[in-house]
Design an enzyme around this catalytic site. Structure first.
Site, PDB file in Angstrom:
ATOM      1  N   ASP A   1      -7.371 -19.369 -20.751  1.00 40.61           N
ATOM      2  CA  ASP A   1      -6.544 -18.267 -21.239  1.00 40.61           C
ATOM      3  C   ASP A   1      -5.390 -18.817 -22.070  1.00 40.61           C
ATOM      4  OD1 ASP A   1      -6.364 -15.130 -19.928  1.00 40.61           O
ATOM      5  OD2 ASP A   1      -4.648 -15.825 -21.125  1.00 40.61           O
TER       6      ASP A   1
ATOM      7  N   ASP B   1      -6.639 -21.035 -27.095  1.00 37.21           N
ATOM      8  CA  ASP B   1      -6.582 -19.889 -28.004  1.00 37.21           C
ATOM      9  C   ASP B   1      -7.989 -19.778 -28.597  1.00 37.21           C
ATOM     10  OD1 ASP B   1      -6.359 -18.069 -30.020  1.00 37.21           O
ATOM     11  OD2 ASP B   1      -4.648 -19.025 -31.007  1.00 37.21           O
ATOM     12  N   VAL B   2      -8.705 -18.744 -28.204  1.00 38.29           N
ATOM     13  CA  VAL B   2     -10.124 -18.651 -28.598  1.00 38.29           C
ATOM     14  C   VAL B   2     -10.308 -18.458 -30.108  1.00 38.29           C
ATOM     15  CG1 VAL B   2     -10.923 -17.803 -26.345  1.00 38.29           C
ATOM     16  CG2 VAL B   2     -10.282 -16.143 -28.112  1.00 38.29           C
TER      17      VAL B   2
ATOM     18  N   TYR C   1     -11.024  -2.128 -33.084  1.00 40.86           N
ATOM     19  CA  TYR C   1     -11.577  -2.497 -31.774  1.00 40.86           C
ATOM     20  C   TYR C   1     -13.043  -2.070 -31.676  1.00 40.86           C
ATOM     21  CZ  TYR C   1     -11.985  -2.774 -26.661  1.00 40.86           C
ATOM     22  OH  TYR C   1     -12.379  -3.070 -25.369  1.00 40.86           O
TER      23      TYR C   1
ATOM     24  N   LYS D   1     -16.409  -4.480 -31.135  1.00 44.07           N
ATOM     25  CA  LYS D   1     -17.269  -4.418 -29.954  1.00 44.07           C
ATOM     26  C   LYS D   1     -18.726  -4.131 -30.344  1.00 44.07           C
ATOM     27  CE  LYS D   1     -14.191  -5.594 -26.935  1.00 44.07           C
ATOM     28  NZ  LYS D   1     -14.294  -6.889 -26.242  1.00 44.07           N
TER      29      LYS D   1
HETATM   30  P1  NAD Z   1      -6.235  -7.866 -20.497  1.00 41.71           P
HETATM   31  O1  NAD Z   1      -5.329  -7.686 -21.660  1.00 41.71           O
HETATM   32  O2  NAD Z   1      -5.767  -7.453 -19.148  1.00 41.71           O
HETATM   33  O3  NAD Z   1      -6.650  -9.405 -20.415  1.00 41.71           O
HETATM   34  C1  NAD Z   1      -7.048 -10.120 -21.547  1.00 41.71           C
HETATM   35  C2  NAD Z   1      -6.780 -11.593 -21.322  1.00 41.71           C
HETATM   36  O4  NAD Z   1      -7.172 -12.271 -22.522  1.00 41.71           O
HETATM   37  C3  NAD Z   1      -5.296 -11.913 -21.096  1.00 41.71           C
HETATM   38  O5  NAD Z   1      -5.144 -12.757 -19.973  1.00 41.71           O
HETATM   39  C4  NAD Z   1      -4.874 -12.613 -22.386  1.00 41.71           C
HETATM   40  O6  NAD Z   1      -3.863 -13.600 -22.197  1.00 41.71           O
HETATM   41  C5  NAD Z   1      -6.189 -13.230 -22.844  1.00 41.71           C
HETATM   42  N1  NAD Z   1      -6.220 -13.492 -24.287  1.00 41.71           N
HETATM   43  C6  NAD Z   1      -5.863 -12.647 -25.285  1.00 41.71           C
HETATM   44  N2  NAD Z   1      -5.981 -13.279 -26.477  1.00 41.71           N
HETATM   45  C7  NAD Z   1      -6.444 -14.521 -26.223  1.00 41.71           C
HETATM   46  C8  NAD Z   1      -6.758 -15.633 -27.039  1.00 41.71           C
HETATM   47  N3  NAD Z   1      -6.614 -15.607 -28.371  1.00 41.71           N
HETATM   48  N4  NAD Z   1      -7.207 -16.765 -26.453  1.00 41.71           N
HETATM   49  C9  NAD Z   1      -7.321 -16.840 -25.089  1.00 41.71           C
HETATM   50  N5  NAD Z   1      -7.030 -15.820 -24.277  1.00 41.71           N
HETATM   51  C10 NAD Z   1      -6.592 -14.668 -24.827  1.00 41.71           C
HETATM   52  O7  NAD Z   1      -7.605  -7.160 -20.887  1.00 41.71           O
HETATM   53  P2  NAD Z   1      -8.751  -6.475 -19.982  1.00 41.71           P
HETATM   54  O8  NAD Z   1      -8.504  -5.022 -19.956  1.00 41.71           O
HETATM   55  O9  NAD Z   1      -8.955  -7.208 -18.718  1.00 41.71           O
HETATM   56  O10 NAD Z   1     -10.010  -6.684 -20.941  1.00 41.71           O
HETATM   57  C11 NAD Z   1     -10.835  -7.825 -20.876  1.00 41.71           C
HETATM   58  C12 NAD Z   1     -12.022  -7.626 -21.811  1.00 41.71           C
HETATM   59  O11 NAD Z   1     -12.712  -6.434 -21.426  1.00 41.71           O
HETATM   60  C13 NAD Z   1     -11.641  -7.421 -23.274  1.00 41.71           C
HETATM   61  O12 NAD Z   1     -12.618  -8.032 -24.086  1.00 41.71           O
HETATM   62  C14 NAD Z   1     -11.673  -5.909 -23.437  1.00 41.71           C
HETATM   63  O13 NAD Z   1     -11.902  -5.527 -24.756  1.00 41.71           O
HETATM   64  C15 NAD Z   1     -12.834  -5.573 -22.539  1.00 41.71           C
HETATM   65  N6  NAD Z   1     -12.839  -4.172 -22.052  1.00 41.71           N
HETATM   66  C16 NAD Z   1     -11.819  -3.693 -21.266  1.00 41.71           C
HETATM   67  C17 NAD Z   1     -11.885  -2.375 -20.803  1.00 41.71           C
HETATM   68  C18 NAD Z   1     -10.826  -1.800 -19.898  1.00 41.71           C
HETATM   69  O14 NAD Z   1     -10.895  -0.607 -19.592  1.00 41.71           O
HETATM   70  N7  NAD Z   1      -9.859  -2.567 -19.437  1.00 41.71           N
HETATM   71  C19 NAD Z   1     -12.977  -1.573 -21.151  1.00 41.71           C
HETATM   72  C20 NAD Z   1     -13.981  -2.085 -21.952  1.00 41.71           C
HETATM   73  C21 NAD Z   1     -13.912  -3.407 -22.384  1.00 41.71           C
END
Ligand code: NAD
Length: 257
Positions: A42, A67-68, A161, A165
């Site tokens: 992360d 950083d991905v 977004y 996706k």
């Molecule tokens: P979140 O924001 O709680 O967590 C995302 C994590 O990614 C964080 O810890 C952040 O530090 C890390 N991150 C962000 N940019 C980064 C980078 N450049 N390099 C490394 N790490 C990085 O998000 P979440 O809600 O847990 O979502 C996780 C995944 O699930 C995402 O891909 C999101 O699009 C997808 N998603 C979430 C939901 C939802 O309802 N929460 C629904 C559908 C899909």
């Protein structure tokens, strides 16, 4: 081998990007529970360490800052995890961001930020971990897409977004076809609205938004993040041995309306 044994991840090494919090943390928890050593990869190094410390037990859990969107950083992550935990068997490409704004007001900078994390990041991690998996002729990659890749969910406006996706699902199919005969399976998970801590905060400020989400979710509630654990274990394990190129939607019926 029994059905239960086919879900085991004993002795395997997994990376979960964006694993410090939210859905990534839950999926990492599921993988660790089934025996995998897990790297929480992360950008947020301190939170990643907290999460890794909480998971560290029978299976090993480490934190790695990455950083991905940055190729050298991704290469360094793969090297570090391989040195510490051994070659990578499972990669969960979960790091993702969203920036909501009407399309006509979205700046190019914002558009590119979202594409960089959600698409470049998935590509770069799959490329560098995939290379290692192909050499070993074995591995499973799980990309985190969203129902937003299939359905324009409302009321929030999030064209960038949604576009990323949809791209994640096509990237998943493309990699799956390229790598299927070399031992690497690639699938995706497309969650619907999941009640993470961050989502909770957003909804507290926008109760109307929650109403709209629930009206459109036939099951009548948001998903719990821990409900992803079993699905990621299935896709990460031998239990899904004939499955590649699929995106599994888990959205309480949202896209089925
Ligand atoms: P979140 O924001 O709680 O967590 C995302 C994590 O990614 C964080 O810890 C952040 O530090 C890390 N991150 C962000 N940019 C980064 C980078 N450049 N390099 C490394 N790490 C990085 O998000 P979440 O809600 O847990 O979502 C996780 C995944 O699930 C995402 O891909 C999101 O699009 C997808 N998603 C979430 C939901 C939802 O309802 N929460 C629904 C559908 C899909």
């Amino acid at each position: 081998m029994s059905v239960l044994e086919r879900f085991s991840l004993e002795g395997e090494t997994a990376i979960v990007t964006g694993g410090a919090q939210g859905l990534g943390k839950e999926m990492a928890t599921g993988l660790a529970e089934m025996g995998a050593d897990v790297a929480i990869a992360d950008m947020n190094a301190s939170k990643a360490s907290e999460t890794a410390d909480a998971l560290d037990g029978e299976a090993e859990a480490i934190a790695v800052e990455v950083d991905v969107t940055d190729e050298p950083s991704v290469e360094a992550m793969v090297e570090h995890v391989t040195d510490r935990l051994g070659p990578v068997d499972v990669l969960v490409n979960n790091a993702g961001i969203v920036e909501n704004s009407p399309a006509e007001e979205t700046s190019l900078d914002s558009w590119q930020r979202v594409l960089a994390v959600n698409l470049d990041g998935v590509f770069l991690c799959a490329k560098h971990v995939g290379k290692q998996m192909l050499e070993r002729r074995g591995g499973r990659i799980i990309n985190v897409s969203s129902m937003s890749g299939f359905d324009v969910n409302v009321p929030q406006k999030q064209a960038s977004y949604n576009t990323t996706k949809a791209g994640v699902s096509m990237l998943t199919s493309s990699l799956a076809v390229e790598w299927a005969d070399r031992g690497v399976r690639v699938n995706a998970i497309a969650p619907g609205y999941m009640r993470t801590e961050l989502v909770d905060e957003v909804l507290e400020e926008n109760p109307e938004m929650e109403k709209s989400w629930l009206q459109n979710t036939p099951i009548g509630r948001l998903g719990r993040p821990d409900e992803l654990r079993e699905l990621v274990v299935y896709l990460a394990s031998e239990a899904s041995s004939y499955m590649t190129g699929s995106t599994v939607v888990m959205d309480g019926g949202y896209t089925s309306r």
